[in-house]
Write a protein that holds these residues in place. Structure first.
Motif, short mmCIF file in Angstrom:
data_model
loop_
_atom_site.label_atom_id
_atom_site.label_comp_id
_atom_site.label_asym_id
_atom_site.label_seq_id
_atom_site.Cartn_x
_atom_site.Cartn_y
_atom_site.Cartn_z
N THR A 202 14.86 46.70 73.12
CA THR A 202 16.14 47.23 73.60
C THR A 202 15.99 48.05 74.89
OG1 THR A 202 15.92 49.25 72.25
CG2 THR A 202 17.06 47.37 71.24
N PHE A 203 14.77 48.35 75.31
CA PHE A 203 14.56 49.19 76.48
C PHE A 203 14.57 48.35 77.76
CE2 PHE A 203 13.21 51.79 73.03
CZ PHE A 203 13.49 53.08 73.42
N PRO A 204 14.95 48.96 78.90
CA PRO A 204 15.05 48.21 80.16
C PRO A 204 13.77 47.46 80.49
CG PRO A 204 16.00 50.40 80.40
CD PRO A 204 15.35 50.38 79.05
N GLY A 205 13.93 46.19 80.84
CA GLY A 205 12.81 45.37 81.26
C GLY A 205 11.95 44.83 80.15
N MET A 206 12.32 45.08 78.87
CA MET A 206 11.44 44.71 77.77
C MET A 206 11.84 43.42 77.05
SD MET A 206 9.07 46.78 77.99
CE MET A 206 8.18 46.28 76.52
N ALA B 107 21.87 37.06 63.98
CA ALA B 107 23.01 37.91 63.62
C ALA B 107 22.54 39.30 63.22
CB ALA B 107 23.80 37.26 62.48
N HIS B 108 21.42 39.39 62.53
CA HIS B 108 20.85 40.67 62.13
C HIS B 108 20.47 41.51 63.34
CE1 HIS B 108 17.32 43.22 61.21
NE2 HIS B 108 17.95 43.48 60.07
N GLN B 109 19.82 40.90 64.32
CA GLN B 109 19.41 41.63 65.52
C GLN B 109 20.62 42.11 66.32
OE1 GLN B 109 16.43 42.08 64.29
NE2 GLN B 109 15.48 41.93 66.32
N ARG B 110 21.65 41.30 66.35
CA ARG B 110 22.86 41.69 67.08
C ARG B 110 23.61 42.80 66.35
NH1 ARG B 110 24.52 37.04 67.56
NH2 ARG B 110 25.87 36.90 65.71
N ARG B 111 23.74 42.67 65.04
CA ARG B 111 24.50 43.65 64.27
C ARG B 111 23.78 45.00 64.22
NH1 ARG B 111 24.23 41.14 59.98
NH2 ARG B 111 22.85 42.37 58.64
N ARG B 112 22.48 44.98 64.05
CA ARG B 112 21.71 46.21 63.87
C ARG B 112 21.37 46.90 65.19
NH1 ARG B 112 20.87 48.74 58.83
NH2 ARG B 112 21.50 47.19 57.30
N TYR B 113 21.05 46.10 66.20
CA TYR B 113 20.46 46.70 67.41
C TYR B 113 21.16 46.31 68.71
CZ TYR B 113 16.79 46.98 63.87
OH TYR B 113 16.09 47.21 62.71
N GLY B 114 22.18 45.47 68.61
CA GLY B 114 22.86 45.04 69.83
C GLY B 114 22.05 44.08 70.68
N LEU B 115 21.06 43.43 70.08
CA LEU B 115 20.23 42.45 70.79
C LEU B 115 20.78 41.05 70.54
CD1 LEU B 115 16.70 43.87 69.92
CD2 LEU B 115 17.63 43.63 72.24
N SER B 116 20.99 40.31 71.58
CA SER B 116 21.54 38.97 71.47
C SER B 116 20.44 37.93 71.67
CB SER B 116 22.65 38.76 72.50
OG SER B 116 23.19 37.46 72.40
N PHE B 117 20.24 37.06 70.66
CA PHE B 117 19.24 36.00 70.74
C PHE B 117 19.87 34.66 70.39
CE2 PHE B 117 16.55 39.73 70.01
CZ PHE B 117 15.57 39.55 70.98
N ASP B 118 19.46 33.61 71.08
CA ASP B 118 19.91 32.26 70.80
C ASP B 118 19.11 31.73 69.60
OD1 ASP B 118 20.31 29.50 70.67
OD2 ASP B 118 20.51 29.30 72.83
N TRP C 21 6.81 35.39 49.06
CA TRP C 21 7.52 34.29 49.70
C TRP C 21 6.98 33.99 51.09
CZ3 TRP C 21 13.50 34.89 48.60
CH2 TRP C 21 13.72 34.83 47.22
N LYS C 22 6.43 34.99 51.75
CA LYS C 22 5.85 34.83 53.08
C LYS C 22 6.83 34.17 54.06
CE LYS C 22 2.32 35.89 54.09
NZ LYS C 22 1.91 37.22 54.62
N VAL C 23 7.93 34.85 54.31
CA VAL C 23 8.90 34.40 55.30
C VAL C 23 8.99 35.47 56.38
CG1 VAL C 23 11.28 33.72 55.76
CG2 VAL C 23 10.21 33.12 53.57
N GLY C 24 8.53 35.14 57.57
CA GLY C 24 8.61 36.05 58.70
C GLY C 24 9.26 35.36 59.87
N TRP C 25 9.39 36.09 60.99
CA TRP C 25 10.01 35.50 62.17
C TRP C 25 9.66 36.30 63.42
CZ3 TRP C 25 12.87 37.28 57.96
CH2 TRP C 25 13.44 38.56 58.09
N ILE C 26 9.83 35.64 64.55
CA ILE C 26 9.76 36.34 65.82
C ILE C 26 11.08 36.12 66.55
CG2 ILE C 26 7.27 35.92 65.95
CD1 ILE C 26 7.95 34.08 68.40
N THR C 27 11.43 37.09 67.38
CA THR C 27 12.52 36.93 68.33
C THR C 27 11.96 37.28 69.70
OG1 THR C 27 13.28 39.19 67.83
CG2 THR C 27 14.41 37.38 66.73
N ALA C 28 12.27 36.45 70.68
CA ALA C 28 11.72 36.64 72.03
C ALA C 28 12.44 35.72 73.00
CB ALA C 28 10.22 36.34 72.04
N ALA C 29 12.16 35.89 74.28
CA ALA C 29 12.71 35.00 75.30
C ALA C 29 12.21 33.58 75.07
CB ALA C 29 12.30 35.49 76.69
N PRO C 30 12.95 32.57 75.53
CA PRO C 30 12.58 31.18 75.24
C PRO C 30 11.14 30.82 75.63
CG PRO C 30 14.79 31.26 76.18
CD PRO C 30 14.23 32.65 76.27
#
Length: 396
Positions: A227-231, A83-94, A250-259
């Protein structure tokens, strides 16, 4: 038991032999030993929002996350990251297939490089770089190829021609960090577009460290490379809660990427920590949903702290490279008549009662950053003011 000290083979894996103890541990220990103000290691000296801390307490009491959480991360946090990625940057992730929770950004970097890099692969990274980058590339058996950001016009800048020239047929991956630690540079849309074009043209993977995404100042803006084409299909985007919410422990991180990329990184991550920070994951899920006023206020407060420390450093005689992001200021010690940042930082506690970090440790060739010192401004105003007062001794 055999005497291992007599063995001709070193006990430490040769890939790690060049690194030794991290400079952050070394300088923080020096701060404790001398009673100095620690402007070296990048951690705040105050906790983050009370409602986020209470969310962690509530999760502990309710028994959420006290046992092993799901390997990819608790669903609430994965959903919040998406939801953060979509709201902030228009990136949609499952949230189920394109988000992975890690033990901070450091594990995310390690897992990504271990998963995606094989022995002999070249990894092009922006230099100076956070010290774990070099160690993780080495552990993966890769070869790091630095592209150096150099001072120009009051800040550090990327030479796009040098970046392009660094890519060879053996290059597997670009390791990008923006906002950039330690220089404070925020890559522009034009620079990011050129990086994206290069990655697509040469069919490269990209790992991008964006942990300071909410810490940008003045007229700078953070734009995710994905957000750039092809990336989107070739980029592993890394972020974390520690810097944004001032809960670095707390050491809480994350990645977002293609499946396919998430699956690859998870294959390595599961043999590192497997899972971590169960109750804190629920708290960070709530933190990511805080209103824009929190993020705006936090950024404004840090910009004010940046200016407080930066002005004090200038008054003490340093040349200051104004950071556009992060919570670090890089300085040049040459105007003080100094030439060796490492020696300067080791002497500074006795001279002024302040600890800083020599940037030379962030370069493959230490001489490139031999005159650079990094200070952290993520501290209380009183702490920064006292540090500035102490550093004024250098001007005399």
């Amino acid at each position: 038991m055999a005497d291992m000290t007599s063995s001709p083979r070193p006990l430490l894996n040769r890939r790690l032999a060049e690194f030794g103890t991290t400079v952050f541990a070394e300088m923080s220990a020096l701060a404790l030993r001398t009673g100095s103000i620690n402007l070296g290691q990048g951690f705040p000296d105050t906790d983050g929002p009370e409602e986020v801390r209470e969310a962690a307490v509530r999760a502990l009491r309710d028994g959420r996350g006290n046992q092993y959480p799901p390997g990819p991360g608790v669903p609430e946090l994965r959903t919040a990251v998406a939801a953060h990625q979509r709201r902030r940057y228009g990136l949609s992730f499952d949230p189920d297939t394109e988000v992975l929770v890690t033990a901070g950004a450091t594990e995310a970097i390690a897992a990504a490089l271990l998963a995606l890099v094989e022995p002999g692969d070249e990894v092009v990274a922006l230099e100076p770089y956070y010290d774990s980058y070099a160690a993780c590339v080495a552990l993966a058996g890769g070869r790091r190829v630095p592209v150096t950001l150099r001072p120009q016009g009051g800040r550090f800048r990327l030479d796009l021609d040098e970046l392009r020239d660094a890519v060879t047929d053996r290059t597997r991956l670009l390791l990008i960090n923006t906002p950039h630690n330690p220089t404070g540079t925020v890559l522009t849309r034009e620079e990011l577009a050129a990086i994206a074009e290069l990655a697509v043209e040469r069919d490269l993977l990209v790992v991008t460290d964006e942990v300071y995404e909410h810490l940008v100042y003045d007229d700078a803006e953070h734009v995710p490379l994905a957000t750039f084409p092809g990336m989107r299909e070739r980029t592993v985007t890394i972020s974390s809660a520690g810097k944004t919410f001032s809960f670095t422990g707390w050491k809480v991180g994350w990645i977002t990427a293609a499946p396919e990329l998430v699956t690859a990184v998870r294959s390595a991550k599961q043999y590192l920590t497997y899972v971590s920070a169960g109750p804190f994951q629920y708290a960070v899920a709530e933190a990511l949903a805080l209103p824009d006023s929190y993020f705006d206020g936090f950024r404004s407060d840090l910009q004010r702290k940046r200016d407080l420390l930066g002005d004090g450093l200038r008054a003490a005689g340093f040349e200051v490279y104004q950071p556009q992001g992060t919570y670090f200021v890089t300085t040049d010690i040459t105007p003080l008549g100094e030439k060796d940042a490492y020696a300067f930082c080791h002497a500074l506690p006795e001279r002024c009662g302040v600890v800083a970090i020599p940037n030379s440790v962030f370069y493959d060739a230490p001489d490139v950053g031999r005159n650079q010192v990094r200070f952290a401004f993520c501290k209380k105003d009183d702490t920064l003011s006292e540090a500035v007062d102490r550093l004024r001794r250098l001007a005399s």
